[in-house]
Scaffold this active site. Structure first.
Site, PDB file in Angstrom:
ATOM      1  N   GLY A 160      -2.372  -6.364  -0.994  1.00  0.00           N
ATOM      2  CA  GLY A 160      -3.254  -5.245  -1.837  1.00  0.00           C
ATOM      3  C   GLY A 160      -4.591  -4.853  -1.152  1.00  0.00           C
ATOM      4  N   CYS A 194      12.425  21.459  -6.904  1.00  0.00           N
ATOM      5  CA  CYS A 194      12.340  22.354  -8.118  1.00  0.00           C
ATOM      6  C   CYS A 194      11.632  21.661  -9.277  1.00  0.00           C
ATOM      7  CB  CYS A 194      13.643  22.776  -8.471  1.00  0.00           C
ATOM      8  SG  CYS A 194      14.255  23.665  -7.230  1.00  0.00           S
TER       9      CYS A 194
HETATM   10  N1  LLP Z   1       2.908  -8.830  -2.976  1.00  0.00           N
HETATM   11  C1  LLP Z   1       3.520  -7.938  -4.040  1.00  0.00           C
HETATM   12  C2  LLP Z   1       4.090  -9.225  -4.932  1.00  0.00           C
HETATM   13  C3  LLP Z   1       3.500  -6.815  -4.175  1.00  0.00           C
HETATM   14  O1  LLP Z   1       4.079  -6.569  -5.343  1.00  0.00           O
HETATM   15  C4  LLP Z   1       3.051  -5.934  -3.464  1.00  0.00           C
HETATM   16  C5  LLP Z   1       3.278  -4.275  -3.555  1.00  0.00           C
HETATM   17  C6  LLP Z   1       2.443  -6.411  -2.132  1.00  0.00           C
HETATM   18  C7  LLP Z   1       2.440  -7.792  -2.015  1.00  0.00           C
HETATM   19  C8  LLP Z   1       1.931  -5.581  -1.019  1.00  0.00           C
HETATM   20  O2  LLP Z   1       0.917  -4.863  -1.518  1.00  0.00           O
HETATM   21  P1  LLP Z   1      -0.027  -4.018  -0.369  1.00  0.00           P
HETATM   22  O3  LLP Z   1      -0.700  -4.778   0.548  1.00  0.00           O
HETATM   23  O4  LLP Z   1       0.825  -3.011   0.297  1.00  0.00           O
HETATM   24  O5  LLP Z   1      -0.874  -3.147  -1.364  1.00  0.00           O
HETATM   25  N2  LLP Z   1       3.661   2.238  -4.002  1.00  0.00           N
HETATM   26  C9  LLP Z   1       2.471   2.041  -4.373  1.00  0.00           C
HETATM   27  C10 LLP Z   1       2.032   0.690  -4.128  1.00  0.00           C
HETATM   28  C11 LLP Z   1       2.866  -0.284  -4.965  1.00  0.00           C
HETATM   29  C12 LLP Z   1       2.579  -1.864  -4.483  1.00  0.00           C
HETATM   30  C13 LLP Z   1       3.437  -2.795  -4.848  1.00  0.00           C
HETATM   31  N3  LLP Z   1       3.361  -4.064  -4.732  1.00  0.00           N
HETATM   32  C14 LLP Z   1       1.543   3.150  -3.311  1.00  0.00           C
HETATM   33  O6  LLP Z   1       2.315   3.866  -2.870  1.00  0.00           O
HETATM   34  O7  LLP Z   1       0.420   2.916  -3.651  1.00  0.00           O
END
Ligand code: LLP
Length: 418
Positions: A239, A343
Site C-alpha cells: 500500500g 470506443c
Molecule cells: N497485498 C495485498 C493483499 C493486496 O491486495 C495488494 C494490492 C498489495 C499487497 C499491494 O499493494 P500496493 O503495495 O501495490 O499498493 N489497481 C490499483 C491498485 C490495487 C491494489 C490491489 N491490492 C491501482 O492501479 O491503483
C-alpha cells in the site's frame, strides 16, 4: 526517484534512448528500468533493516516473469492472489517458503495447488475459506499454515476503489470473527494459525493509517496472548504510495521510522507486501500520436494506447505525467485531452493537460506506469497487448513481445452447430 531522464532533449531509460527502443519494437510499448526496480526494493530493505522483514513483492502490480525474477534474485519473496500467480512464482523457482497467498475467493483447485507447492502460508479472509483449507488439508494429509487477514477498519485516505479496510469491505475478518476462529481453532486441527495479516489499501501516502491499524492489531495480539494464543508472524501488507503528480508521500525511511517501534513491540516476524512502491516508477508506457484533433471545445491528442493498455486514468481518475520522448527547443504550451482509440468516452489517459504542442507522429511517455499498467491490460476492442522491454544500463531485452492478431484468436473455436 527513477532512471528516466532527458539527455540532450531525448528521454533515456538508464543509458538507452527510449526512441531507439520504440523504433525497434514499435508502439505502444512498456519500458522498464531494472535499476529503478531494484533500488526501490533495496530502499525498503535498508529502511526496515533493523527488523529484517520478509519482503514479499506483490505480483499483481506487475507479474512479468522477468520483473518477478529480478526481485526474487534480489531476495524478495512473493505475495500472490491466484493459481496463475502461483504458477508464475514457481516457474521462476521462487522458494515456496517465501510465498504468501491472499485473496477472498481462493478456489479448491487453487488451495490444493498451493498446499502441494508448500507455500509459507495462506492469508485467510473468511471462516468459509478456513473450512475449505481444513478439508483440503485433511484430504492431502498435510498440516497447513495460515495467517488470518484482519479488517482493522481504518481509513487510508486513498481512492475509494483501493481502500480495503472499511467496515463494508469484502476483505478480511473483523476482530470478532477472528477471535471466534482462534478460540475455536481446534475445529481446524490440520491448520496452524501462525499469525495475522492486514492490508488496508493502496497508494497510501502517510504512516498514520498503518499506525492506527497496527495499534489495533497489537491490542488484539495481547488479548489473544492472555487467552493462551501465540503468533509468529505479522504481515502488514502493501500500500505504500508513490509520487504520480506532486503528492507529498513519505519515503521508505520516514515510514519505517514511524512504524518500526510498533512492529518491534509485537515481538513477531514481520512481512511486507509492497507492489506499487517497488515497480510503479520503474515503468513507462510509450505511445505514438496518431492524430491531433481540434474541436470547438477541446484539443485531442489521439494516441495508439488506451484504457486497454493502461486503465488507471479511466478507472480511478488517476493522474500520470505525460512527457514527449523528444523535447523541442521552442514549442508553445497547449491544453490537450490525451485519449486512446477505444470506443468508449471513458478511454482517456489525461484530461485538460497542459503540455508542449505536439504533432501527429511524435511519441509520448506516460510516466509511472510500471505498477497496475500491463498487469491490468486487456484485449478490449481486439487490441493486441503492447510489447514490454526491460533496460539495464546500456542493455535491453524484450520481456514480452507485442501480441499478434493470431494471439487474439488462438484459443477461440467456432462450433459445428452454427
Ligand atoms: N497485498 C495485498 C493483499 C493486496 O491486495 C495488494 C494490492 C498489495 C499487497 C499491494 O499493494 P500496493 O503495495 O501495490 O499498493 N489497481 C490499483 C491498485 C490495487 C491494489 C490491489 N491490492 C491501482 O492501479 O491503483
Amino acid at each position: 526517484m527513477h532512471y528516466f531522464n532527458y539527455k540532450t532533449n531525448n528521454l533515456y531509460c538508464e543509458e538507452v534512448r527510449v526512441s531507439d527502443i520504440v523504433e525497434k519494437f514499435g508502439s505502444p510499448c512498456y519500458v522498464y528500468s531494472y535499476r529503478t526496480l531494484i533500488e526501490h526494493f533495496r530502499k525498503l530493505q535498508a529502511a526496515f533493516k533493523e527488523i529484517n522483514p520478509l519482503i514479499c513483492y506483490s505480483v499483481k502490480a506487475n507479474s512479468n516473469l522477468a520483473i518477478c525474477k529480478a526481485l526474487v534474485n534480489a531476495g524478495a519473496g512473493l505475495d500472490i492472489v491466484s493459481g496463475g500467480e502461483l504458477y508464475r512464482a514457481l516457474k521462476i523457482r521462487t522458494n515456496p517458503k517465501k510465498i504468501v497467498f491472499a485473496g477472498v475467493g481462493k478456489t479448491d483447485e487453487e488451495i490444493t495447488y498451493a498446499i502441494k507447492s508448500g507455500i509459507l502460508f495462506f492469508n485467510v479472509e473468511s471462516e468459509a475459506e478456513m473450512e475449505s483449507i481444513q478439508e483440503l488439508a485433511i484430504k492431502l494429509r498435510r498440516t497447513v499454515n495460515v495467517c488470518l487477514r484482519i479488517n482493522p477498519e481504518v481509513d487510508p485516505h486513498t481512492h475509494r476503489y483501493i481502500k480495503t479496510a472499511q467496515k463494508e469491505s469484502k476483505f478480511g475478518l473483523s476482530f470478532s470473527a477472528a477471535r471466534l476462529l482462534l478460540l475455536n481453532r481446534e475445529r481446524f486441527f490440520n491448520v496452524n494459525i501462525k499469525g495475522l495479516h492486514i492490508h488496508i489499501g493502496s497508494q497510501i501516502t502517510e504512516a498514520r493509517p498503518y499506525i492506527q491499524a497496527v495499534a489495533k492489531v497489537s491490542e488484539f495480539i495481547k488479548e489473544m496472548k492472555s487467552a493462551g494464543i501465540k503468533f509468529e508472524y505479522l504481515n502488514i501488507g502493501g500500500g505504500m504510495g508513490i509520487i504520480y503528480k506532486k503528492e507529498t508521500t513519505q519515503t521508505a525511511n520516514v515510514f519505517a521510522r514511524a512504524i518500526i517501534p510498533l512492529l518491534k513491540n509485537t515481538g513477531l516476524k514481520i512481512i511486507l507486501e509492497p507492489g506499487r512502491f517497488i515497480v510503479g516508477s520503474a515503468g513507462i508506457l510509450v505511445s505514438r500520436v496518431t492524430y491531433v484533433k481540434e474541436t470547438e471545445l477541446k484539443n485531442f491528442l489521439i494516441v495508439d494506447s488506451g484504457m486497454s493498455d493502461l486503465i488507471r486514468p479511466s478507472l480511478y481518475d488517476a493522474y500520470h505525467e505525460i512527457v514527449p520522448l523528444r523535447k523541442k527547443s521552442k514549442s508553445r504550451q497547449k491544453k490537450y485531452d490525451i485519449v486512446g482509440p477505444i470506443c468508449e468516452s471513458g478511454d482517456f489517459l489525461a484530461k485538460d493537460r497542459i503540455m508542449p504542442q505536439t504533432e501527429a507522429g511524435e511519441y509520448v511517455a506516460i510516466m509511472c506506469s510500471g505498477a497496475y499498467g500491463f498487469s491490468m491490460s486487456s484485449n478490449y476492442n481486439s487490441r493486441p497487448r503492447a510489447a514490454e522491454i526491460l533496460v539495464k544500463g546500456n542493455e535491453y531485452s524484450v520481456i514480452k513481445p507485442r501480441e499478434s492478431y493470431l494471439d487474439l484468436v488462438r484459443k477461440e473455436k467456432i462450433p459445428r452447430f452454427i
